[in-house]
Design an enzyme around this catalytic site. Structure first.
Site, PDB file in Angstrom:
ATOM      1  N   ILE A  28       0.824  -1.214   0.000  1.00 26.91           N
ATOM      2  CA  ILE A  28       0.000   0.000   0.000  1.00 26.91           C
ATOM      3  C   ILE A  28       0.858   1.262   0.000  1.00 26.91           C
ATOM      4  CG2 ILE A  28      -0.345   0.317   2.512  1.00 26.91           C
ATOM      5  CD1 ILE A  28      -2.931   0.651  -0.332  1.00 26.91           C
ATOM      6  N   SER A  66      12.197   1.503   6.716  1.00 22.71           N
ATOM      7  CA  SER A  66      11.925   0.158   6.227  1.00 22.71           C
ATOM      8  C   SER A  66      12.973  -0.798   6.776  1.00 22.71           C
ATOM      9  CB  SER A  66      11.970   0.154   4.693  1.00 22.71           C
ATOM     10  OG  SER A  66      11.955  -1.176   4.231  1.00 22.71           O
ATOM     11  N   ARG A  67      12.506  -1.990   7.101  1.00 23.20           N
ATOM     12  CA  ARG A  67      13.437  -3.001   7.603  1.00 23.20           C
ATOM     13  C   ARG A  67      14.298  -3.558   6.471  1.00 23.20           C
ATOM     14  NH1 ARG A  67       9.299  -7.170   9.530  1.00 23.20           N
ATOM     15  NH2 ARG A  67       8.821  -6.765   7.350  1.00 23.20           N
ATOM     16  N   ASP A  70     -10.016  -7.868   6.684  1.00 27.45           N
ATOM     17  CA  ASP A  70      -9.087  -6.835   6.191  1.00 27.45           C
ATOM     18  C   ASP A  70      -9.725  -6.077   5.016  1.00 27.45           C
ATOM     19  OD1 ASP A  70      -6.266  -5.587   6.106  1.00 27.45           O
ATOM     20  OD2 ASP A  70      -6.621  -6.257   4.058  1.00 27.45           O
ATOM     21  N   LYS A  97      -5.656   1.744   7.586  1.00 30.81           N
ATOM     22  CA  LYS A  97      -6.727   0.968   8.187  1.00 30.81           C
ATOM     23  C   LYS A  97      -6.279  -0.489   8.303  1.00 30.81           C
ATOM     24  CE  LYS A  97      -8.203  -1.776   5.721  1.00 30.81           C
ATOM     25  NZ  LYS A  97      -7.878  -2.897   4.758  1.00 30.81           N
TER      26      LYS A  97
HETATM   27  P1  NAP Z   1       2.442  -5.510   3.062  1.00 30.35           P
HETATM   28  O1  NAP Z   1       2.594  -5.451   1.579  1.00 30.35           O
HETATM   29  O2  NAP Z   1       2.660  -6.807   3.756  1.00 30.35           O
HETATM   30  O3  NAP Z   1       3.390  -4.396   3.642  1.00 30.35           O
HETATM   31  C1  NAP Z   1       3.491  -4.113   5.011  1.00 30.35           C
HETATM   32  C2  NAP Z   1       4.904  -3.582   5.269  1.00 30.35           C
HETATM   33  O4  NAP Z   1       4.999  -3.295   6.658  1.00 30.35           O
HETATM   34  C3  NAP Z   1       5.990  -4.593   4.973  1.00 30.35           C
HETATM   35  O5  NAP Z   1       6.400  -4.523   3.631  1.00 30.35           O
HETATM   36  C4  NAP Z   1       7.070  -4.166   5.917  1.00 30.35           C
HETATM   37  O6  NAP Z   1       7.791  -3.115   5.324  1.00 30.35           O
HETATM   38  C5  NAP Z   1       6.359  -3.542   7.097  1.00 30.35           C
HETATM   39  N1  NAP Z   1       6.347  -4.379   8.295  1.00 30.35           N
HETATM   40  C6  NAP Z   1       6.804  -4.025   9.517  1.00 30.35           C
HETATM   41  N2  NAP Z   1       6.652  -5.018  10.395  1.00 30.35           N
HETATM   42  C7  NAP Z   1       6.095  -6.034   9.740  1.00 30.35           C
HETATM   43  C8  NAP Z   1       5.715  -7.336  10.117  1.00 30.35           C
HETATM   44  N3  NAP Z   1       5.860  -7.782  11.363  1.00 30.35           N
HETATM   45  N4  NAP Z   1       5.174  -8.144   9.153  1.00 30.35           N
HETATM   46  C9  NAP Z   1       5.010  -7.708   7.884  1.00 30.35           C
HETATM   47  N5  NAP Z   1       5.370  -6.452   7.486  1.00 30.35           N
HETATM   48  C10 NAP Z   1       5.911  -5.631   8.399  1.00 30.35           C
HETATM   49  O7  NAP Z   1       1.000  -5.023   3.522  1.00 30.35           O
HETATM   50  P2  NAP Z   1       0.066  -3.948   2.806  1.00 30.35           P
HETATM   51  O8  NAP Z   1      -0.846  -4.629   1.863  1.00 30.35           O
HETATM   52  O9  NAP Z   1       0.870  -2.803   2.333  1.00 30.35           O
HETATM   53  O10 NAP Z   1      -0.831  -3.536   4.059  1.00 30.35           O
HETATM   54  C11 NAP Z   1      -0.376  -2.689   5.089  1.00 30.35           C
HETATM   55  C12 NAP Z   1      -1.591  -2.026   5.719  1.00 30.35           C
HETATM   56  O11 NAP Z   1      -2.260  -1.280   4.705  1.00 30.35           O
HETATM   57  C13 NAP Z   1      -2.609  -3.040   6.252  1.00 30.35           C
HETATM   58  O12 NAP Z   1      -3.172  -2.583   7.445  1.00 30.35           O
HETATM   59  C14 NAP Z   1      -3.681  -3.093   5.157  1.00 30.35           C
HETATM   60  O13 NAP Z   1      -4.963  -3.389   5.662  1.00 30.35           O
HETATM   61  C15 NAP Z   1      -3.627  -1.662   4.634  1.00 30.35           C
HETATM   62  N6  NAP Z   1      -4.115  -1.559   3.249  1.00 30.35           N
HETATM   63  C16 NAP Z   1      -3.666  -2.409   2.270  1.00 30.35           C
HETATM   64  C17 NAP Z   1      -4.201  -2.323   0.991  1.00 30.35           C
HETATM   65  C18 NAP Z   1      -3.740  -3.216  -0.151  1.00 30.35           C
HETATM   66  O14 NAP Z   1      -4.360  -3.169  -1.222  1.00 30.35           O
HETATM   67  N7  NAP Z   1      -2.694  -3.995   0.004  1.00 30.35           N
HETATM   68  C19 NAP Z   1      -5.183  -1.385   0.712  1.00 30.35           C
HETATM   69  C20 NAP Z   1      -5.561  -0.514   1.707  1.00 30.35           C
HETATM   70  C21 NAP Z   1      -5.024  -0.615   2.958  1.00 30.35           C
HETATM   71  P3  NAP Z   1       9.368  -3.038   5.395  1.00 30.35           P
HETATM   72  O15 NAP Z   1       9.894  -4.342   4.903  1.00 30.35           O
HETATM   73  O16 NAP Z   1       9.633  -1.893   4.491  1.00 30.35           O
HETATM   74  O17 NAP Z   1       9.730  -2.773   6.815  1.00 30.35           O
END
Ligand code: NAP
Length: 312
Positions: free
Chosen positions: A16, A38-39, A170, A92
């Site tokens: 996101i 970022s990690r 989610d 969110k």
């Molecule tokens: P994602 O692709 O898994 O990314 C989350 C990022 O958070 C990871 O890349 C990582 O970034 C960091 N992170 C830190 N601690 C973590 C842990 N323990 N486990 C996993 N990641 C960790 O997830 P996402 O889809 O972007 O979603 C993140 C949030 O945005 C969620 O709450 C989701 O509901 C919301 N969201 C997502 C979407 C969508 O379409 N994907 C849409 C709207 C809202 P680093 O490696 O850079 O540290």
């Protein structure tokens, strides 16, 4: 870049952040990307840090932080940023529990910071007009159908299946964020059925029943196993016509006529950053936990059913 752009730091360079936050900050007249935390990843031309604490110590002039990490790890980061007097934007859902969001809200207040718990679907094109149209109508049945393919939208994400990751809620919470925005009065959960894959800790499907005042009854069908066309629809029957939001709120039909506001912003996240700029200017927080409360109620009331194992 202009002198009036507020630097904002993004924490968590995942899907996101890359798909939406970075482009919306770049397009915003109010913000510029001040740093990323970022990690694993880095970004060219922007100061990069591997921990939030390091960024907070070295960048005293970055007043705002956008947390794009999974909900399970959000509280500690938000607490750290607010404790250091920074304003915080939460993806969110705003947290993994209601009590932690309430604690953040109190901390923001006592430290004079802005806390913005975002609900991106509320910025979808059809939502404001739907809210306006429903304001003076008697509402009968509401049917929510939110069915999508988890393998397509969450490839390889493990946190969604772990406790606090919400599973099908989610995406489902996006529907609940629209519902709680457009209905003129609150509704209450009366029953829920939740299907948990036998090898996972969060549900892959959920069916919810809610009721409100008068004849208002809401049924919701969330399912992560839909392949082919995806469905993110809300239908509302009223005493004076049928309202349909489709495409996650992007399109609005009333009595089968397309009445989507052509002037509305195309991007939900442009809307989010516009609102964040307003909140910072006004020194005001916006934290509505009602969508998360419905999820908590569903998990409290829900009958648990065991579904086939899910493997990525
Ligand atoms: P994602 O692709 O898994 O990314 C989350 C990022 O958070 C990871 O890349 C990582 O970034 C960091 N992170 C830190 N601690 C973590 C842990 N323990 N486990 C996993 N990641 C960790 O997830 P996402 O889809 O972007 O979603 C993140 C949030 O945005 C969620 O709450 C989701 O509901 C919301 N969201 C997502 C979407 C969508 O379409 N994907 C849409 C709207 C809202 P680093 O490696 O850079 O540290």
């Amino acid at each position: 870049m202009t002198a009036t752009e507020t630097p904002v730091a993004i924490v968590g360079l995942g899907k996101i952040a890359v798909d939406q936050h970075v482009p919306s900050i770049a397009a915003s007249p109010a913000f510029r990307l001040g740093a990323v935390i970022s990690r694993h990843a880095s970004m060219k031309g922007v100061p990069c840090y591997s921990s939030l604490g390091d960024m907070l110590a070295k960048e005293p002039d970055i007043p705002a932080v956008a947390l794009c990490v999974p909900p399970q790890v959000r509280f500690d980061l938000a607490h750290e940023a607010l404790s250091k007097g920074r304003n915080v934007l939460l993806e969110k859902p705003p947290g993994a529990s209601l009590s932690e969001v309430e604690a953040l809200s109190d901390l923001a207040k006592s430290n004079g910071c802005v806390l913005f718990a975002t609900w991106h679907s509320r910025f979808a094109k059809g939502v404001p007009r739907a809210k306006e149209w429903l304001a003076n109508r008697e509402i009968g049945k509401v049917m929510i159908t939110w069915r999508e393919d988890v393998r397509h939208w969450h490839p390889g994400q493990q946190w969604i299946w772990q406790p606090g990751g919400l599973g099908v809620f989610d995406p489902g919470i996006n529907a609940l964020s629209i519902l709680t925005e457009i209905l003129p009065a609150p509704v209450q959960m009366t029953a829920a059925e939740l299907e948990f894959p036998e090898n996972r800790d969060t549900p892959i499907a959920a069916r919810l029943s809610m009721r409100g005042s008068g004849k208002l009854a809401v049924e919701a069908d969330f399912d992560w196993r839909q392949t082919g066309p995806q469905t993110w629809n809300i239908e509302v029957e009223t005493d004076r016509g049928l309202l349909r939001l489709t495409g996650g709120g992007a399109h609005l039909e009333i009595d089968s006529r397309d009445v989507t506001d052509a002037e509305a912003l195309q991007s939900e996240y442009d809307g989010i950053y516009g609102r964040f700029a307003d909140l910072l200017r006004e020194g005001r927080s916006e934290v509505d936990v009602s969508p998360l409360r419905h999820v908590a109620d569903a998990l409290m009331l829900g009958k648990r059913l065991v579904a086939a194992p899910f493997n990525d």
